[in-house]
Design an enzyme around this catalytic site. Structure first.
Site, mmCIF file in Angstrom:
data_model
loop_
_atom_site.group_PDB
_atom_site.id
_atom_site.type_symbol
_atom_site.label_atom_id
_atom_site.label_comp_id
_atom_site.label_asym_id
_atom_site.label_seq_id
_atom_site.Cartn_x
_atom_site.Cartn_y
_atom_site.Cartn_z
ATOM 1 C CE LYS A 112 -74.887 41.965 49.423
ATOM 2 N NZ LYS A 112 -74.989 41.577 50.843
HETATM 3 P P1 NAD Z 1 -68.066 32.876 50.548
HETATM 4 O O1 NAD Z 1 -67.742 33.198 49.141
HETATM 5 O O2 NAD Z 1 -67.042 33.044 51.601
HETATM 6 O O3 NAD Z 1 -68.585 31.352 50.639
HETATM 7 C C1 NAD Z 1 -69.634 30.865 49.862
HETATM 8 C C2 NAD Z 1 -69.629 29.338 49.953
HETATM 9 O O4 NAD Z 1 -70.768 28.822 49.255
HETATM 10 C C3 NAD Z 1 -68.410 28.693 49.291
HETATM 11 O O5 NAD Z 1 -68.076 27.534 50.019
HETATM 12 C C4 NAD Z 1 -68.924 28.320 47.892
HETATM 13 O O6 NAD Z 1 -68.194 27.274 47.295
HETATM 14 C C5 NAD Z 1 -70.342 27.906 48.234
HETATM 15 N N1 NAD Z 1 -71.296 28.024 47.122
HETATM 16 C C6 NAD Z 1 -71.437 29.034 46.234
HETATM 17 N N2 NAD Z 1 -72.458 28.773 45.392
HETATM 18 C C7 NAD Z 1 -72.972 27.579 45.780
HETATM 19 C C8 NAD Z 1 -74.044 26.781 45.323
HETATM 20 N N3 NAD Z 1 -74.806 27.160 44.299
HETATM 21 N N4 NAD Z 1 -74.299 25.618 45.980
HETATM 22 C C9 NAD Z 1 -73.543 25.246 47.029
HETATM 23 N N5 NAD Z 1 -72.521 25.950 47.514
HETATM 24 C C10 NAD Z 1 -72.238 27.109 46.887
HETATM 25 O O7 NAD Z 1 -69.402 33.711 50.864
HETATM 26 P P2 NAD Z 1 -69.962 34.177 52.284
HETATM 27 O O8 NAD Z 1 -69.420 35.512 52.563
HETATM 28 O O9 NAD Z 1 -69.814 33.079 53.269
HETATM 29 O O10 NAD Z 1 -71.506 34.391 51.928
HETATM 30 C C11 NAD Z 1 -72.436 33.314 51.883
HETATM 31 C C12 NAD Z 1 -73.848 33.860 52.007
HETATM 32 O O11 NAD Z 1 -73.951 34.601 53.233
HETATM 33 C C13 NAD Z 1 -74.268 34.839 50.897
HETATM 34 O O12 NAD Z 1 -75.654 34.688 50.658
HETATM 35 C C14 NAD Z 1 -74.017 36.197 51.522
HETATM 36 O O13 NAD Z 1 -74.823 37.209 50.954
HETATM 37 C C15 NAD Z 1 -74.431 35.916 52.956
HETATM 38 N N6 NAD Z 1 -73.865 36.870 53.931
HETATM 39 C C16 NAD Z 1 -72.517 37.005 54.074
HETATM 40 C C17 NAD Z 1 -72.030 37.910 55.005
HETATM 41 C C18 NAD Z 1 -70.547 38.059 55.277
HETATM 42 O O14 NAD Z 1 -70.193 38.742 56.237
HETATM 43 N N7 NAD Z 1 -69.673 37.460 54.510
HETATM 44 C C19 NAD Z 1 -72.916 38.686 55.774
HETATM 45 C C20 NAD Z 1 -74.286 38.499 55.604
HETATM 46 C C21 NAD Z 1 -74.752 37.585 54.679
#
Ligand code: NAD
Length: 425
Positions: A112
């Site tokens: 990561k």
């Molecule tokens: P992203 O940046 O596209 O979206 C994150 C969303 O969460 C946004 O809408 C943001 O405004 C909101 N947010 C951030 N902090 C917040 C808080 N404290 N309270 C409420 N809303 C909040 O991110 P993503 O890629 O969708 O990732 C989200 C989660 O999924 C993370 O934990 C990430 O590790 C996990 N994840 C993502 C992927 C991927 O392929 N993108 C894969 C596996 C896991």
């Protein structure tokens, strides 16, 4: 003997993930030498990233890349841009990636990375300059056969395109396989951008099947985080007939008692970037969203959002962890004791992203690209099979889905490590 090695990355999330590992290791009676090796990452890189702001001044931020374990194959894991990123958080997420890849049988290890910055106030050019400098700082730590980054919170396919271009410029030729989650036009995979959210939904469908239920218009959903994962899960669920009552982002939550019109939400986000001010819904806080009376709750934003207090007030029947580590250790205990909420743990629920990242990586290495329907179908097969294996194991051993997933993932790594043997002997 348990070695005291973790001081530099010791923080709440790392302690939580390490504790989960230790609980699973105990149940597995894990070999002591393997235990001591796996409870800490292989190595970590901390870099200072200077980059020019649009006003001409130079800002310096901290960047990280952590390798947890590469017994099964090259390190793999996302890059996060968030003001709270630190060594401990990145180390914890790298460890989760190791279990996740093993669990869904990918020939990949766990890594990561991230930069400690809130990207929201930065301009596109500033993000580009920061990304390019970060890539050059970690250039010797990553590689298409060594460590392959991907998007995570605060990053997206454009950021991956800049990373790919910078790495290729340094090495003198196009190397698309250095990252996954990049745009299709430069070697990305069809289906990757929505893969994590889709995978969450495939797991929900399996969970409903295991409970002899189906998804229909009575299936109500609340989703925290309307980014890459949350919006794709919402769209997929609505497409299957479920009603998405509430979604949120960092600015606010929005709620509609008959279900949100997601097309309108999507157009609003495209114009305004954030949900705040969306007119056709009631505004609620992120804490209220988590405690709504819905069938399915999908935390898809940050870690540690479901605290002990919130856990006591949850009114959902199922939690599908789109985000990594959204439930604190204490809250997890409360939920397990309640016995009325089915939890699909992060290492399984959000594995669709890394599965399709793996597809993207092998398509790139072979220069042979698949149709989207093929990508979705193959991912569905892998994640649904993993769900069934974990569910069966959890029933047989009378452990939670999280414990079952961790035990199966850790056991696989342990067997592989013992088979490879110890260097230098
Ligand atoms: P992203 O940046 O596209 O979206 C994150 C969303 O969460 C946004 O809408 C943001 O405004 C909101 N947010 C951030 N902090 C917040 C808080 N404290 N309270 C409420 N809303 C909040 O991110 P993503 O890629 O969708 O990732 C989200 C989660 O999924 C993370 O934990 C990430 O590790 C996990 N994840 C993502 C992927 C991927 O392929 N993108 C894969 C596996 C896991």
């Amino acid at each position: 003997m348990v070695e005291k090695l973790q001081a530099e990355w010791d923080n709440d999330l790392f302690t939580q993930v390490q504790q989960q590992f230790e609980n699973a290791a105990q149940k597995l009676s894990l070999d002591e030498n393997i235990f001591n090796r796996l409870r800490v990452p292989d190595k970590a890189l901390l870099v200072s990233v200077p980059f020019r702001l649009d006003d001409g001044s130079i800002r310096v931020v901290s960047g990280y890349r952590v390798h947890h374990n590469d017994t099964l194959g090259p390190y793999k894991g996302g890059i996060r841009y968030h003001e709270k990123v630190n060594l401990g958080e990145v180390a914890a997420l790298a460890m989760l990636m190791t279990w996740k890849c093993a669990l869904v049988n990918l020939p990949l290890g766990g890594a990561k990375g991230g930069i400690q910055i809130d990207p929201n106030p930065l301009s596109r050019n500033e993000i580009q300059r920061m990304t390019r400098r970060f890539t050059s700082e970690i250039n010797n730590f990553i590689g298409p056969d060594v460590d392959i980054p991907a998007p995570d919170m605060g990053t997206n396919e454009q950021v991956m395109a800049w990373m790919m271009d910078t790495y290729s410029q340094i090495h003198g030729y196009a190397i698309p396989e250095i990252v996954t989650g990049k745009p299709v036009i430069i070697g990305g995979s069809l289906g990757r951008s929505k893969a994590t959210g889709r995978g969450v939904v495939y797991c929900i469908l399996e969970a409903l099947k295991a409970m002899h239920q189906t998804l229909d218009t009575q299936t109500t959903v609340a989703i925290q985080g309307y980014g890459n994962v949350g919006s794709a899960a919402a769209e997929e669920l609505a497409g299957l007939g479920a009603r998405v009552f509430a979604v949120s982002d960092v600015t606010t939550g929005i709620y509609h008692e008959e279900g949100l019109d997601l097309n309108k939400v999507q157009s609003w986000i495209q114009k305004n970037r954030f949900l705040e001010g969306f007119p056709e819904a009631q505004s609620i806080s992120n804490e209220e969203l988590l405690q709504l009376q819905v069938k399915i709750l999908i935390p898809a934003a940050a870690e540690d959002v479901i605290t002990k207090e919130i856990a006591q007030n949850l009114k959902c029947e199922m939690i599908a962890e789109g985000a990594n580590g959204p439930i604190t250790l204490e809250a997890d205990k409360v939920i397990n004791d309640r016995e009325d909420i089915f939890v699909i743990p992060d290492v399984l629920a959000n594995a669709g992203g890394v599965i399709v990242s793996y597809f993207e990586w092998i398509q790139g290495l072979q220069n042979f690209f698949w149709k989207e329907v093929e990508v979705n179908q193959r991912m569905n097969e892998i994640i649904s099979h993993a769900f069934q294996t974990i569910y069966q194991f959890s029933q047989d051993k009378k452990v939670t889905m999280r414990m079952a997933a961790l035990m199966l993932g850790i056991d696989k790594i342990s067997r592989a490590m013992l088979t490879r043997g110890f260097f230098p002997g």
